[in-house]
Every structure is written in C-alpha cells, then in structure tokens.
Design a protein around this motif. Structure first.
Motif, PDB file in Angstrom:
ATOM      1  N   ARG A  47       2.711  14.379  -3.334  1.00 34.70           N
ATOM      2  CA  ARG A  47       2.301  12.980  -3.437  1.00 34.70           C
ATOM      3  C   ARG A  47       3.435  12.056  -3.004  1.00 34.70           C
ATOM      4  O   ARG A  47       4.534  12.092  -3.551  1.00 34.70           O
ATOM      5  CB  ARG A  47       1.902  12.647  -4.873  1.00 34.70           C
ATOM      6  CG  ARG A  47       1.335  11.242  -5.043  1.00 34.70           C
ATOM      7  CD  ARG A  47      -0.015  11.117  -4.333  1.00 34.70           C
ATOM      8  NE  ARG A  47      -0.531   9.769  -4.403  1.00 34.70           N
ATOM      9  CZ  ARG A  47      -1.232   9.266  -5.409  1.00 34.70           C
ATOM     10  NH1 ARG A  47      -1.488  10.005  -6.467  1.00 34.70           N
ATOM     11  NH2 ARG A  47      -1.689   8.035  -5.362  1.00 34.70           N
ATOM     12  N   SER A  48       3.165  11.245  -2.016  1.00 31.59           N
ATOM     13  CA  SER A  48       4.151  10.287  -1.526  1.00 31.59           C
ATOM     14  C   SER A  48       3.593   8.875  -1.634  1.00 31.59           C
ATOM     15  O   SER A  48       2.421   8.632  -1.343  1.00 31.59           O
ATOM     16  CB  SER A  48       4.503  10.594  -0.068  1.00 31.59           C
ATOM     17  OG  SER A  48       5.309   9.558   0.474  1.00 31.59           O
ATOM     18  N   LEU A  49       4.436   7.961  -2.076  1.00 26.97           N
ATOM     19  CA  LEU A  49       4.054   6.549  -2.158  1.00 26.97           C
ATOM     20  C   LEU A  49       4.712   5.734  -1.041  1.00 26.97           C
ATOM     21  O   LEU A  49       4.838   4.515  -1.142  1.00 26.97           O
ATOM     22  CB  LEU A  49       4.439   5.976  -3.520  1.00 26.97           C
ATOM     23  CG  LEU A  49       3.782   6.639  -4.735  1.00 26.97           C
ATOM     24  CD1 LEU A  49       4.208   5.942  -6.024  1.00 26.97           C
ATOM     25  CD2 LEU A  49       2.265   6.634  -4.616  1.00 26.97           C
ATOM     26  N   ARG A  50       5.143   6.415  -0.002  1.00 29.11           N
ATOM     27  CA  ARG A  50       5.824   5.732   1.100  1.00 29.11           C
ATOM     28  C   ARG A  50       4.944   4.662   1.732  1.00 29.11           C
ATOM     29  O   ARG A  50       5.434   3.604   2.137  1.00 29.11           O
ATOM     30  CB  ARG A  50       6.259   6.747   2.151  1.00 29.11           C
ATOM     31  CG  ARG A  50       7.377   7.672   1.695  1.00 29.11           C
ATOM     32  CD  ARG A  50       7.565   8.822   2.665  1.00 29.11           C
ATOM     33  NE  ARG A  50       7.838   8.327   3.997  1.00 29.11           N
ATOM     34  CZ  ARG A  50       7.588   9.018   5.115  1.00 29.11           C
ATOM     35  NH1 ARG A  50       7.038  10.216   5.034  1.00 29.11           N
ATOM     36  NH2 ARG A  50       7.882   8.521   6.280  1.00 29.11           N
ATOM     37  N   ASP A  51       3.644   4.934   1.837  1.00 30.08           N
ATOM     38  CA  ASP A  51       2.740   3.946   2.437  1.00 30.08           C
ATOM     39  C   ASP A  51       2.742   2.649   1.636  1.00 30.08           C
ATOM     40  O   ASP A  51       2.765   1.559   2.204  1.00 30.08           O
ATOM     41  CB  ASP A  51       1.319   4.506   2.507  1.00 30.08           C
ATOM     42  CG  ASP A  51       1.171   5.562   3.597  1.00 30.08           C
ATOM     43  OD1 ASP A  51       1.788   5.385   4.660  1.00 30.08           O
ATOM     44  OD2 ASP A  51       0.459   6.550   3.373  1.00 30.08           O
TER      45      ASP A  51
END
Length: 644
Positions: free
Chosen positions: A599-603
């Motif tokens: 899970r990445s919150l980079r966006d």
C-alpha cells in the motif's frame, strides 16, 4: 579595642592575600596550563563514545576511526597552497576562508581545518604532512551504525559551535557533540572523558619533552555503554510497514513505560550523517519541507485524536456518575443535538457503553460528554473538571520522557474558551466535538500510546522512556514512579470489555490475530487545509490504538497515518502486525502484511504537492545521492498550508 580593630583587619587581609598568592604560585600552578603559554603545548586524546545496544543486547551503534586536520595559524610557514589544495581537493578560496576562521578563534590554539577524513584520505595526506608546517592530525571516533533504521531515535554527532564552547568549558573547537535523539539526551554519559597531555617547547617551538614529567597528564576514559528499551526488530519492521506513508508509530510496554518502538515516516539511513558529506546531506534533509524526514512525527506531530478519545469520554462519564454501563442513547445514524446542528454516526439503534465503544457511536459519546459538562451549573467549572481528568492521563503537557524533543498537545479548559468566546455564551453543545477527539483536542502519537498503556494498566502509567540500562550507573528514578489517574480502577473493566469487542464485533472486525486477545479502537480524524485562502477537506488521518494481550498486557501501541482514510484501512492492520511481531517474533497474518507493504499513499501526497502524477516523485535515484537513503520524498507544496 577600637584602635586595634583597623590594624587587625589590615593584617588579616594581608595574610589571606599572601596565603592565596603562595598557593597559586607555589602549590597549585594549574592556572598556568589554562593560558595560551608559548612554552606549553596541549594535546587531547579523544575517547570513543559509548556503544548503544537494544533491549536484548543487539549492537546498534558503534564507532569508527576518523581524522581531523588541525591548524595552528601562528605556526604556518612556507605552505605550498596549490599542492595542499590539490591534495585535499579543496579550492584556494576555501583554504583562505578556513585559515581566516581559525585565526578568529585563536592564532595560537589549534582548530579544525578539515574534519572527518576517512582512512584513505588520511593515508594520502599523512605522506606529505611534514611539508605543511602548522598542520597536524587529530584522531577522533565517529559513529558506525550497525543498522539502517532508527535515525530519529539515535540522533547524530556534529561539531560544537562557538556559542556552546563559550558556555561549556569542556568543549574546544572541533569537538564533537550529540544532537537530537539519545546522542543528545545522554551526551554526558556517552562522550566519555578526554585525556590531556602537556608538552614543553623550546624557543624554536620544538617539543622537548613532557611538562613536569607528566604530572598533569590524564588518560582518556571511554564513554559508558547504554542499552535502550527499543526492540530493534520491531523498530525495523515498523519502518518497513510505513514505507511510502507518513505518520508515526509508538509502542510502549505498559508495566514499565519502556518505549519498544518509535517510528516516524518518512525516515532516513542514519549513516548518511557521518563523514565529510554529513553537512551536505543534513542540508538536503532539512530543506525537504514537505516530507520532513528530520521531523519526528511520533513525538512532535499534534493531531486531533479522533475516536480513540472516546475512551476517555466514557471513563470520565462513569467517574462523574452521569452514566453507568446500562445507560442507553438512541442513534439514528446521526445525532441532532442543538440548533439544527448534526453529528454523523456509524451506528443505529440503542447504544450503551459496550456497543458504543465497539461501534464507535458518536451519538452515545456526545451525550455522555454533554451530561458531564451539564452536571455543573457553570460550564467553565465543568470543563475544568473534565480537563483535569483528561490531563491525569499525561495529556496536554510534556510527558517528561528522555528524548530532547516533543510537543504538549492541547487539552482545553475554561481559559481556552474564555479566549475563543470572550463574550461568553458557550455551553456543552458548543464544544461537544471534544467528545469524539475533535474540536480543540490535540495529541501526539506518543501521548496516544501512553493513554492506551494507562487503560491497559487500569488507571496508572509510568513515564515513557527510551533508556533501559547505563553501564556503571542507574537510570533516572522518575521512570519508576507510578502516576495514578483520577479514574477509579473499577471503571476500566467495562471499557476494556468494549475495546476487546472492537475486534470481535466492531470496527476492527477481520483485523484480529488468532490466539492473541487484542483490545483496540479505530479512529478517523478529519483533516482540513487552506488552499489559496479556501478551507478544503482533505483525506482523513487513519488512527488506531491497541494493547495486547487483554489480560496481563505486554504492549500498547498507537499508529497514525496521515491522509490514510478510515482507521481500519491502514493504521488498524499495522497495529495487528506490530503486536504479533512483538509477541511472537513472526507474522501469521501474511495477508495483512502483504496489503500494507504494497500500500502506497504516494498518489495522495503527490496531489497535496500539486503534482499530477506520483511517478514524478523521485524515490529510487542513483545510489550515490542522499535521497537513495530517504524512504520517501515528496515534491514542494504550492500555496498550501496544512492545519491540524
């Protein structure tokens, strides 16, 4: 008698003066050593700093040899500046600036010309140092990190500045000192004691032997080793789970207050702040005003705690006698409480303390809070009573832990509302948002973790601390002092029962770990920003607090993930994984682990930064750049001010 008084005073004063002069000139001549005496040369022998270990004895921080080039401006003679600069790969302008700075400090005393040469640089210069009179080497030890995590806990080593030298006579130009983390908190323990040697010089400035046969020489004493309360593997795992996320994780052992993990994200490899590139790398980290890798979110970031604060609302309501375990309030997916204002809710139907907790019912806790405030005739007095209860959990002030940074958070009282509403008119309905951890309430992740440790202990806590053992001495006794809350022990049992069913029946269903009884509470804190002067709602912060096992708790934890959404989306799974990792040293919920690691919150962070595409964020640059050691970076934010 009067005639004898004045002569007697003169004689006594003269005798005292003669005795003092005799002592200084004949018996004690150490004052000679403190002057810039042309006939005496002082050399320091710098000790190794104490080693740093985790709670199980795993070595985390050791030392490595380093060499500073020192200069005594007055002794410079016939220097081939061009050759000197080429050898050390510096410009002539740099050479002139460094010499000028050294002269300002002292023409006669040594100061650092070029710090922290590695072995190869030292070897190359050592071959030709005889050609550069006035320069010599000073051996020191730098930190050698055995791990690539925990930078916020360790801190770093840097040179002392002129202000500190003037303030503390222990330090001289070029000396190293701990900054941030345990390096700063335990500087006096870790630094050791410098050794000193005095040498006699002749009129040609040549050493001719030891001064007074070494009478005043001392040997260096290595700094004391320390063991931290940290579980190194848990810390490492927490930092891995927080890759491409921002926030903090704090884990505490309830029965002692020992900090098991203190994660801030994004973070960086501590080794980049060692050596000649330390200053450059630190500047890069410092200037990253968006990701803020130097900002310890576990200790400094103040957030609305959201629904976990309902735990305190319920406990205070029980203590004040305005509700009991059977008191019920009806919820209709929301609660219209005054003047047409509306509070959304998760539940439906009748709610008491038990299902109010596991369903996180806003209606129930809003009513409990208003009853607490309305119990007393004057709202100002009532909110002070409520505030006192909350602060007994260690909230709203610095907690007294042994790390050099922190924030108070905010627990409002009557003074707060007198400032906000100078003309009065406020009442329980005005400030009801406090009931669910919004309004004026702010807490740091370590305060949230300590709150859960207090609940796990059924009403008491120990001041959180990172030091477990100091070789040769005892830790501060304040860390073994029990702090009791204003809530009776009997009221914690029903609250803990509700927290246990958060995993079984409530908002954390599906996040449990087979064989481990976990008590927890989800939280979703609203998050607003001002963009071009307009108030805009952003993605909520994901919050989760927990402790385990239910009986005889061994770990209490708080997780906050910025812009992470619902509490059970990201923070909840991280809590379950961290608890299992600590208690079992392995992971069986590999499904949760895979979900969080991927899970990445980079966006979301890229959107905050005004970027159209998260791929514009550089997370895998060349290995020889400092950014390769930063877990997550972000682009600049344009015209954006984040509000807590």
């Amino acid at each position: 008698m009067r005639k004898l008084l004045l002569p007697s005073l003169i004689i006594v004063a003269a005798l005292l003066l003669v005795i003092r002069i005799f002592y200084l000139q004949v018996i004690n001549d150490t004052f000679k050593l403190k002057s810039e005496n042309n006939a005496i040369k002082i050399k320091y022998d710098y000790p190794e700093r104490g080693y740093i270990y985790d709670r199980y004895g795993k070595l985390l921080v050791a030392n490595q040899a380093s060499y500073d080039i020192m200069v005594i401006p007055r002794e410079l003679k016939n220097i081939d500046t061009l050759e000197f600069c080429q050898l050390l790969k510096i410009t002539k302008e740099d050479f002139i600036k460094k010499i000028a700075k050294a002269k300002v400090y002292s023409p006669r005393l040594p100061s650092v010309f070029l710090p922290q040469l590695n072995k190869s640089e030292f070897a190359a210069f050592q071959e030709k140092i005889r050609k550069f009179e006035g320069f010599y080497f000073q051996k020191r030890s730098l930190r050698d990190y055995e791990v690539d995590f925990g930078a916020n806990i360790f801190g770093f080593i840097t040179q002392v500045n002129d202000k500190l030298i003037a303030k503390n006579p222990y330090y001289n130009s070029g000396d190293l000192i701990g900054k941030q983390g345990v390096e700063e908190s335990y500087e006096s323990v870790l630094r050791g004691i410098k050794g000193v040697k005095y040498f006699q010089k002749d009129k040609y400035n040549r050493e001719i032997g030891s001064y007074k046969d070494g009478k005043y020489d001392t040997i260096a004493v290595q700094g004391e080793d320390i063991n931290l309360t940290l579980d190194a593997e848990l810390q490492k795992y927490g930092e891995q789970l927080m890759i491409n996320k921002r926030g903090g994780i704090v884990a505490i052992e309830p029965r002692t207050g020992e900090i098991l993990a203190l994660v801030t994200a994004p973070s960086y490899d501590p080794s980049i702040l060692v050596g000649r590139q330390r200053s450059t790398n630190y500047t890069l980290l410092y200037r990253d005003s968006i990701a803020k890798p130097l900002y310890d979110r576990g200790l400094l970031a103040e957030y609305p705690p959201g629904s976990p604060f309902k735990i305190l609302t319920g406990l205070i309501g029980l203590q004040e006698g305005v509700v009991d375990e059977q008191t019920t309030f009806m919820c209709h997916h929301g609660f219209s409480y005054a003047r047409g204002r509306f509070m959304k809710c998760h539940g439906f139907g009748p709610h008491n303390l038990h299902n109010g907790i596991y369903n996180s019912c806003n209606t129930y806790f809003a009513n409990v809070y208003m009853r607490t405030i309305n119990k007393y005739a004057k709202p100002a007095y009532a909110v002070d009573v409520w505030s006192k209860h909350v602060k007994s959990f260690g909230l709203g002030d610095f907690m007294g832990y042994d790390l050099p940074t922190g924030k108070r958070g905010n627990i409002p009282d009557s003074k707060t509302y007198k400032k906000i509403y100078p003309n009065g008119g406020w009442r329980s309905t005005t400030i009801v948002s406090n009931s669910i951890g919004q309004g004026e309430v702010l807490m740091t992740p370590i305060q949230l973790a300590n709150m859960m440790a207090t609940v796990a202990n059924e009403g008491y806590y120990y001041t959180p601390h990172i030091i477990k053992k100091i070789k040769g001495t005892n830790i501060d006794p304040k860390f073994t002092e029990k702090h009791q809350t204003t809530i009776d022990k009997k009221f914690f049992k029903p609250m803990i029962s509700g927290l246990f069913d958060v995993y079984n029946l409530g908002t954390a269903r599906g996040l449990g770990v087979p064989g481990i009884d976990i008590c927890g509470k989800t939280g979703t804190a609203e998050n607003f920003a001002k963009i071009n002067g307009k108030r805009v709602k952003l993605e909520d912060h994901s919050i989760f607090v927990a402790f385990a096992p239910k009986d005889n708790p061994k770990i209490a934890i708080a997780i906050l993930v910025e812009n992470g959404g619902y509490g059970n989306a990201i923070a909840g799974p991280i809590a379950s994984l961290m608890i299992e990792k600590y208690l079992r040293k392995k992971i069986t919920r590999t499904d949760l682990e895979k979900k969080i690691l991927e899970r990445s919150l980079r966006d979301r962070y890229a959107k905050l930064g005004g970027m159209k595409d998260a791929n514009a964020i550089e997370t895998s640059p060349k290995k020889d750049t400092v950014k390769s050691k930063v877990i997550e970076t972000a682009p600049p934010v344009a015209n954006l001010t984040i509000e807590n």
